[in-house]
Design a protein around this motif. Structure first.
Motif, PDB file in Angstrom:
ATOM      1  N   PRO A   2     -20.012 -49.311   5.431  1.00 39.11           N
ATOM      2  CA  PRO A   2     -18.801 -48.688   4.903  1.00 39.11           C
ATOM      3  C   PRO A   2     -17.925 -48.171   6.019  1.00 39.11           C
ATOM      4  O   PRO A   2     -18.405 -47.851   7.118  1.00 39.11           O
ATOM      5  N   PRO A   5     -15.297 -42.279   7.806  1.00 39.32           N
ATOM      6  CA  PRO A   5     -14.327 -41.348   7.230  1.00 39.32           C
ATOM      7  C   PRO A   5     -13.205 -41.069   8.227  1.00 39.32           C
ATOM      8  O   PRO A   5     -13.409 -41.171   9.444  1.00 39.32           O
ATOM      9  N   VAL A  52     -13.113 -42.004  -5.730  1.00 41.09           N
ATOM     10  CA  VAL A  52     -13.260 -41.987  -4.273  1.00 41.09           C
ATOM     11  C   VAL A  52     -13.170 -40.521  -3.853  1.00 41.09           C
ATOM     12  O   VAL A  52     -12.220 -39.825  -4.210  1.00 41.09           O
ATOM     13  N   VAL A  76     -22.804 -37.456  -0.384  1.00 43.60           N
ATOM     14  CA  VAL A  76     -21.818 -38.521  -0.198  1.00 43.60           C
ATOM     15  C   VAL A  76     -20.923 -38.151   0.977  1.00 43.60           C
ATOM     16  O   VAL A  76     -20.823 -36.985   1.365  1.00 43.60           O
ATOM     17  N   ARG A  77     -20.240 -39.175   1.523  1.00 33.13           N
ATOM     18  CA  ARG A  77     -19.299 -38.965   2.613  1.00 33.13           C
ATOM     19  C   ARG A  77     -17.868 -38.981   2.068  1.00 33.13           C
ATOM     20  O   ARG A  77     -17.603 -39.450   0.961  1.00 33.13           O
ATOM     21  N   GLU A  78     -16.957 -38.476   2.876  1.00 30.69           N
ATOM     22  CA  GLU A  78     -15.548 -38.627   2.556  1.00 30.69           C
ATOM     23  C   GLU A  78     -15.223 -40.114   2.484  1.00 30.69           C
ATOM     24  O   GLU A  78     -15.644 -40.905   3.340  1.00 30.69           O
ATOM     25  N   ASP A  80     -16.247 -42.177   0.190  1.00 24.87           N
ATOM     26  CA  ASP A  80     -17.232 -42.942  -0.574  1.00 24.87           C
ATOM     27  C   ASP A  80     -16.753 -43.176  -2.003  1.00 24.87           C
ATOM     28  O   ASP A  80     -16.175 -42.276  -2.636  1.00 24.87           O
ATOM     29  N   HIS A  81     -17.020 -44.358  -2.521  1.00 20.97           N
ATOM     30  CA  HIS A  81     -16.793 -44.664  -3.933  1.00 20.97           C
ATOM     31  C   HIS A  81     -18.050 -44.235  -4.705  1.00 20.97           C
ATOM     32  O   HIS A  81     -19.162 -44.637  -4.352  1.00 20.97           O
ATOM     33  N   VAL A  82     -17.874 -43.438  -5.740  1.00 24.53           N
ATOM     34  CA  VAL A  82     -19.017 -42.988  -6.532  1.00 24.53           C
ATOM     35  C   VAL A  82     -18.774 -43.338  -7.992  1.00 24.53           C
ATOM     36  O   VAL A  82     -17.635 -43.543  -8.429  1.00 24.53           O
ATOM     37  N   THR A  86     -22.598 -39.020 -10.753  1.00 27.55           N
ATOM     38  CA  THR A  86     -23.146 -38.808  -9.419  1.00 27.55           C
ATOM     39  C   THR A  86     -23.161 -37.322  -9.068  1.00 27.55           C
ATOM     40  O   THR A  86     -22.152 -36.627  -9.233  1.00 27.55           O
ATOM     41  N   CYS A 153      -8.499 -41.227   3.391  1.00 31.06           N
ATOM     42  CA  CYS A 153      -9.828 -41.399   2.797  1.00 31.06           C
ATOM     43  C   CYS A 153      -9.853 -42.580   1.841  1.00 31.06           C
ATOM     44  O   CYS A 153     -10.886 -43.242   1.687  1.00 31.06           O
TER      45      CYS A 153
END
Length: 290
Positions: A2, A5, A52, A76-78, A80-82, A86, A153
């Motif tokens: 991915p 960020p 996101v 999760v990271r900045e 990230d698609h969730v 979640t 982001c």
């Protein structure tokens, strides 16, 4: 792998945003949270829809402003698609501080995640074309740095931050100067180190802008035929004389792919930051389910 960020925003800006938001929410004190025992507790952050994620610095700073010892463990990271359902993070801290910080921290995260989610949709729509998606200055008052960070982001890029970092000549500036060339000359003389963007209204003005030079040309509200002609005109120039073309003006998801496939370099969209619907999030006391 991915994408990484984006670079974190200036902490002093985040601190100022959070201080202002907490002041308007808590004021002289949270009279309801004062009813709770000030004991150690835990909480979890739940995302209720596909999104996101953006805004962790503001979320964290809000909670640490009220409880410097709070522990926040992100899952999760900045960027990230969730998916809906979640658990984004768990927190351990003082119960009163967790409750008092809840709304302000969620306000930041739901708004910035909405901006990132909207941006990601536009970026996906032009994938493979070479066109980049830009934001505009149509941001929520007081949250420009935050929303422009959220655009990054979501995979987009930033236009100018404000009126101070890029010279952008539009119809009124050109009219007042007497001609496009005169407006460019005045801009270069007064601000020689700043990027210069020129907005043109027709193909004749495009030729004028190409002749005098600038960093980017904005073709505003061109018809599809005019837009394709503009791309051909620039493509026919020697590489060192080509100037990136930006499309702006009433651009939505419908027809976005066609604009990008015409060969323009950038598409700026005010809706990334002004037409956003907050992402549904909640902060619940207790351990996460399961």
């Amino acid at each position: 792998m991915p994408p990484r960020p984006p670079a974190a925003p200036p902490q002093e800006q985040v601190d100022a945003d959070v201080a202002r938001a907490l002041a308007e929410d808590i004021g002289s004190g949270d009279v309801t949270a004062a009813l709770l025992p000030d004991a150690a507790d835990c909480a979890y952050l739940l995302c209720k829809q596909d999104a996101v994620i953006a805004g962790r610095p503001w979320f964290d700073t809000t909670h640490r402003a009220l409880d410097p010892q709070v522990r926040i463990d992100w899952r999760v990271r900045e960027g990230d698609h969730v998916v809906a359902g979640t658990v984004l993070a768990t927190l351990q801290g003082r119960s009163r501080a967790l409750v008092s910080a809840e709304r302000t921290s969620l306000n930041f995260l739901q708004t910035l995640s909405a901006t990132a989610t909207t941006t990601a949709r536009y970026v996906a729509a032009v994938a493979g074309t070479g066109a980049c998606i830009l934001d505009t200055r149509k941001t929520l008052p007081g949250l420009r740095v935050a929303q422009k960070y959220a655009v990054r982001c979501g995979g987009g890029d930033n236009h100018r931050m404000g009126l101070f970092d890029t010279v952008m000549l539009k119809e009124n500036h050109i009219r007042a100067a007497g001609s496009l060339a005169a407006a460019v000359q005045a801009a270069r003389a007064q601000q020689p180190t700043l990027p210069l963007v020129v907005e043109v209204e027709d193909l004749e003005q495009l030729q004028q802008a190409l002749a005098v030079g600038c960093e980017r040309i904005l073709i505003d509200d061109f018809t599809p035929a005019m837009r394709r002609d503009a791309v051909r005109i620039v493509a026919d120039l020697a590489p060192e004389k080509r100037i990136p073309l930006e499309v702006s003006g009433s651009v939505g998801l419908d027809g976005l792919r066609a604009i990008a496939e015409d060969g323009v370099d950038c598409i700026s969209i005010g809706g990334l930051t002004k037409h956003v619907q907050a992402i549904d999030l909640s902060l619940k006391l207790g351990p996460p389910p399961g």
